[in-house]
Write an enzyme that holds these catalytic residues in place. Structure first.
Site, PDB file in Angstrom:
ATOM      1  N   LYS A 230      59.061  -8.781  26.439  1.00  0.00           N
ATOM      2  CA  LYS A 230      59.871  -7.877  27.269  1.00  0.00           C
ATOM      3  C   LYS A 230      60.985  -7.267  26.417  1.00  0.00           C
ATOM      4  CE  LYS A 230      62.281  -7.836  31.762  1.00  0.00           C
ATOM      5  NZ  LYS A 230      62.783  -8.658  32.898  1.00  0.00           N
TER       6      LYS A 230
ATOM      7  N   SER B   7      61.628  -6.859  37.476  1.00  0.00           N
ATOM      8  CA  SER B   7      61.795  -5.882  36.425  1.00  0.00           C
ATOM      9  C   SER B   7      60.764  -5.990  35.300  1.00  0.00           C
ATOM     10  CB  SER B   7      63.195  -6.007  35.828  1.00  0.00           C
ATOM     11  OG  SER B   7      63.345  -7.265  35.189  1.00  0.00           O
TER      12      SER B   7
ATOM     13  N   SER C  53      62.226 -11.531  38.488  1.00  0.00           N
ATOM     14  CA  SER C  53      61.567 -10.546  37.619  1.00  0.00           C
ATOM     15  C   SER C  53      60.394 -11.058  36.799  1.00  0.00           C
ATOM     16  CB  SER C  53      62.581  -9.913  36.680  1.00  0.00           C
ATOM     17  OG  SER C  53      63.375  -9.016  37.393  1.00  0.00           O
TER      18      SER C  53
HETATM   19  N1  GLN Z   1      64.559  -7.534  41.524  1.00  0.00           N
HETATM   20  C1  GLN Z   1      65.742  -8.268  41.277  1.00  0.00           C
HETATM   21  C2  GLN Z   1      66.887  -7.341  40.998  1.00  0.00           C
HETATM   22  O1  GLN Z   1      66.682  -6.179  41.058  1.00  0.00           O
HETATM   23  C3  GLN Z   1      65.513  -9.258  40.178  1.00  0.00           C
HETATM   24  C4  GLN Z   1      65.823  -8.761  38.832  1.00  0.00           C
HETATM   25  C5  GLN Z   1      65.541  -9.760  37.758  1.00  0.00           C
HETATM   26  O2  GLN Z   1      65.083 -10.876  38.004  1.00  0.00           O
HETATM   27  N2  GLN Z   1      65.898  -9.373  36.546  1.00  0.00           N
HETATM   28  O3  GLN Z   1      67.966  -7.743  40.705  1.00  0.00           O
END
Ligand code: GLN
Length: 489
Positions: free
Chosen positions: A81, A156, A180
């Site tokens: 990532k 994400s 994410s």
């Molecule tokens: N979808 C969640 C957010 O927008 C989780 C993001 C993440 O785990 N980096 O914050």
């Protein structure tokens, strides 16, 4: 798809280590696959073919010389990532503000992968600074879900999940601040684990919300994910929140689980994470998974975590507060982009750079967080949210008196259409409902595929949660379930 890209990481490693296959051939096969299909999926932001092949050559050479492989996964390539720093590729975090920025140092996770002989194929797409649930907040365009390219791959870490699902990598790394790793795994029918907070180093992981962020392993099978978990976990004195403890024996647990006996394991279904408001296909898939676990010998009980209903509100105050502080470092003076017409004051340069460099979701969260931390509002918002965080941790503690692991759907929805929720941040946030209590408590959780929804034929994930430092339980239950469930298609 060539045979080499269809094999699991454990199988590839075994064949590379016995010299039946070379790491160079395996790495090449994945680079060819990327060249062939990534125009369609956009899982990668950068591909580092030459560097990956050089790393693969090193592994082949050392195995040919009779050396023991550097790790259980030596020679098996991986997708990283784009939020972990790497000295040989840019690190953009999906943001324009870091476009082209190359770090002077490797993240601990990147360094561990290299030391383990794992060639890094490239860096994967993500929502900007890991904020989002669909990868549509990437400044470099969305990733498409390989199951249906009109749909989101989750976020994400949608790039890492899509790379796995489209066989452009047999292994990937993600980060999980609120889901994410797990939500992208769920909507692409892949496996992903958010390890216990403090067990995977955050050194060189560009911060989103430091008290929640955790890097973790992603794979197409539970065993592959476990093998990668053991490569990246471990104490790191360069991360002030790193835990100086032994890594839970996750590979042994996955192997034990695959034998298919869960007798003596107590599984708690979280009442508050099982709702009529979820998609009906998600609920029926979850109920079928409960039946499978029961058949495997697990004792299934219902548990209640009454404060989980406030988790979303607390998370969306704590995360933005930390974001507003962490992202202050992008000030046009130190990293990446700089907007300066030559007549601007330092303050104007900062403002113009941040206005041009950050996308709308990042700006929204910086503003919410700045507000929540401001004097006069701090106690009412940030302070309250911290209290809720404690209550959620207490709910978990009580639930774990009744059960060894807790389960829920990973996400209330199957992957939705690209564009469907971009103008409705709250609808987007709701996809994190089931995942974020774990982050608030600092515990661990995994998403494992639980088949396709009867509504729309799209992937559904089963979430397995465990207390801090009991990550091995996730793998035991996940592997048993995976073996009993059989292939997803
Ligand atoms: N979808 C969640 C957010 O927008 C989780 C993001 C993440 O785990 N980096 O914050």
């Amino acid at each position: 798809m060539s045979d080499l890209t269809s094999l699991d990481a454990a199988e590839l490693a075994a064949r590379i280590h016995s010299r039946e296959l070379s790491s160079v051939d395996v790495t090449k096969a994945h680079l060819d696959r990327i060249a062939e299909v990534d125009g369609e999926y956009h899982a990668y932001l950068h591909v580092a073919g030459d560097r990956a092949l050089a790393a693969a050559e090193d592994v082949d050479r050392s195995i040919a010389a009779g050396d023991a492989p550097a790790s259980a996964l030596a020679g098996v390539p991986l997708a990283l990532k784009d939020v972990f720093t790497t000295t040989d590729m840019p690190t953009t975090c999906g943001s324009k503000i870091l476009e082209g920025w190359v770090s002077p140092y490797d993240a601990t996770v990147s360094a561990k992968l290299r030391a383990a002989g794992i060639p890094i194929l490239g860096k994967t797409n993500m929502d900007e600074f890991a904020m989002g649930s669909s990868t549509e907040n990437s400044a470099y365009g969305p990733t498409k879900n390989p199951w249906d390219t009109t749909r989101i791959p989750g976020g994400s870490g949608g790039g890492s999940a899509a790379a796995l699902a489209s066989h452009q990598a047999p292994l990937a790394i993600g980060t999980d601040t609120g889901g994410s790793i797990r939500q992208p795994a769920a909507v692409t029918a892949t496996v992903g684990t958010k390890p216990t907070y403090g067990t995977v180093s955050r050194f060189g992981l560009v911060a989103c919300a430091s008290s929640l962020d955790q890097g973790g392993p992603c794979g197409r099978t539970v065993l592959d994910t476990a093998l990668l978990h053991e490569v990246i976990a471990g104490y790191d004195p360069r991360d002030s929140t790193s835990l100086d403890v032994a890594v839970p024996p996750v590979v042994a647990a996955a192997r034990e689980g695959a034998r298919g006996n869960l007798a003596g394991v107590k599984v708690g279904v979280v009442k508050e994470l099982h709702s009529d408001s979820y998609q009906s296909g998600v609920i029926s898939s979850f109920d079928a998974a409960v039946a499978v676990l029961t058949e495997l010998g697990a004792e299934v009980v219902e548990v209640s975590c009454p404060h989980f209903e406030y988790a979303l509100a607390a998370y969306y105050l704590i995360l933005p507060s930390e974001v507003s502080s962490n992202l202050a470092r992008f000030d046009a003076m130190r990293y990446g982009m700089r907007v300066d017409d030559g007549n601007m004051s330092a303050e104007q340069v900062m403002a113009a750079t941040r206005a041009a460099g950050f996308g709308p979701e990042v700006k929204r969260r910086i503003m919410i967080g700045t507000y929540a931390l401001s004097s006069g509002y701090y106690d009412a918002y940030y302070g309250q949210a911290l209290k809720v965080r404690t209550l959620i941790a207490r709910d978990f503690d009580k639930a774990y008196e009744q059960a060894d692991v807790l389960i829920s759907p990973t996400s209330p929805f199957t992957p939705w259409k690209l564009g469907e929720k971009v103008d409705d941040p709250l609808a987007m946030y709701l996809s994190d409902l089931c995942t974020l209590p774990t982050n608030l408590a600092g515990h661990c959780a995994m998403s494992v595929p639980s088949g396709l929804s009867k509504d729309d034929g799209l992937p559904v994930g089963l979430q397995i949660m465990a207390p801090a430092l009991a990550d091995d339980r996730l793998y035991r239950v996940g592997a048993a379930y995976e073996a009993a469930r059989g292939p997803v298609q």
